[in-house]
Design a protein around this motif. Sequence first.
Motif, short mmCIF file in Angstrom:
data_model
loop_
_atom_site.label_atom_id
_atom_site.label_comp_id
_atom_site.label_asym_id
_atom_site.label_seq_id
_atom_site.Cartn_x
_atom_site.Cartn_y
_atom_site.Cartn_z
N LEU A 1 -83.24 16.61 -37.63
CA LEU A 1 -82.33 15.67 -38.28
C LEU A 1 -83.10 14.56 -38.98
N LEU A 2 -84.18 14.07 -38.33
CA LEU A 2 -84.99 13.04 -38.97
C LEU A 2 -85.64 13.58 -40.25
N TYR A 3 -86.12 14.80 -40.18
CA TYR A 3 -86.71 15.43 -41.36
C TYR A 3 -85.67 15.54 -42.48
N ALA A 4 -84.45 15.95 -42.11
CA ALA A 4 -83.39 16.09 -43.11
C ALA A 4 -83.04 14.73 -43.72
N GLU A 5 -83.01 13.69 -42.91
CA GLU A 5 -82.72 12.35 -43.42
C GLU A 5 -83.79 11.90 -44.40
N GLU A 6 -85.07 12.13 -44.04
CA GLU A 6 -86.16 11.74 -44.94
C GLU A 6 -86.05 12.48 -46.27
N ARG A 7 -85.73 13.77 -46.21
CA ARG A 7 -85.58 14.53 -47.45
C ARG A 7 -84.42 13.99 -48.28
N ALA A 8 -83.33 13.61 -47.59
CA ALA A 8 -82.17 13.08 -48.31
C ALA A 8 -82.51 11.77 -49.00
#
Length: 272
Positions: free
Chosen positions: A39-46
């Motif tokens: 989820l943290l990775y997805a947030e950073e990508r977003a």
Amino acid sequence: MDCTTYIERYLDAHVDGELGAVEAGAVEQHLKGCANCRLLYAEERAVKALVHERARRYQTPAQVRGSILAALDAVDSAAGNRERPQRTRRAALSALRSARLWIPTAAAAAAVIAFVIFHGGGVPPAGAVPAFDVAIARYQHFDAHFEPNVPSASPADISDAYLGHKMPGLLWNLQPSGYRLVGGRLDRLSDGSLAAFTFYRGEGSSILCAFMKAHGMQLPQGATQTVGGHSYYSYKGYRVCMSYYPRGDFICVMVSRNTMPHFVQDILGTSL
């Protein structure tokens, strides 16, 4: 690899695609078993995608960009710390994330690296699941009539309202699956805790996303399937998706009347 090592040493490089083959393999192995870091990775990508999008729309004048870069260079030289640019970048990303963001769901990014576990159709959870009951009761009411009680002119407005009350500001972007964002609500539950309810409506179907305090709640048994940390249930005639939010003691419970295959596809159909 543990979560601290991934976040402090590899997260930024992973998002930027700068990891070597060995490091990338270790990171992917960690993410396969860690929904929080996914989820943290997805947030950073977003956040990075948002920065690129806004940068294309609003070009900073060259003179201003030059002044900013010169000031940062001066600070870096005075500090004599090579890690300063990385910290500055991370602080900027953190500030962006805590502000007005339309964060698409982490499910799509997670699905790329996730494994899917099927349980032979699943068995409904034994006994009542209070969090599911709360979400379903609200869904029944909101499906007939939903009236936002926070500014809902845009996803950013809703996110701001949630963050202002120390609730997760992460919103699911279900537009690629054909759903429009109707609005958001902040309501007190029977135990006095605050919950955030975001309602989406599509053609012939609807989805409610509820963020509530976990209060130590364990993942119920009987999931039909688990995809990237999101567990799906058939419960009292409804389809329910539950996951844990990695910051604070929150759970995310999504509810729909749709069939399970369509419900799962609706969520996986989102994109970053």
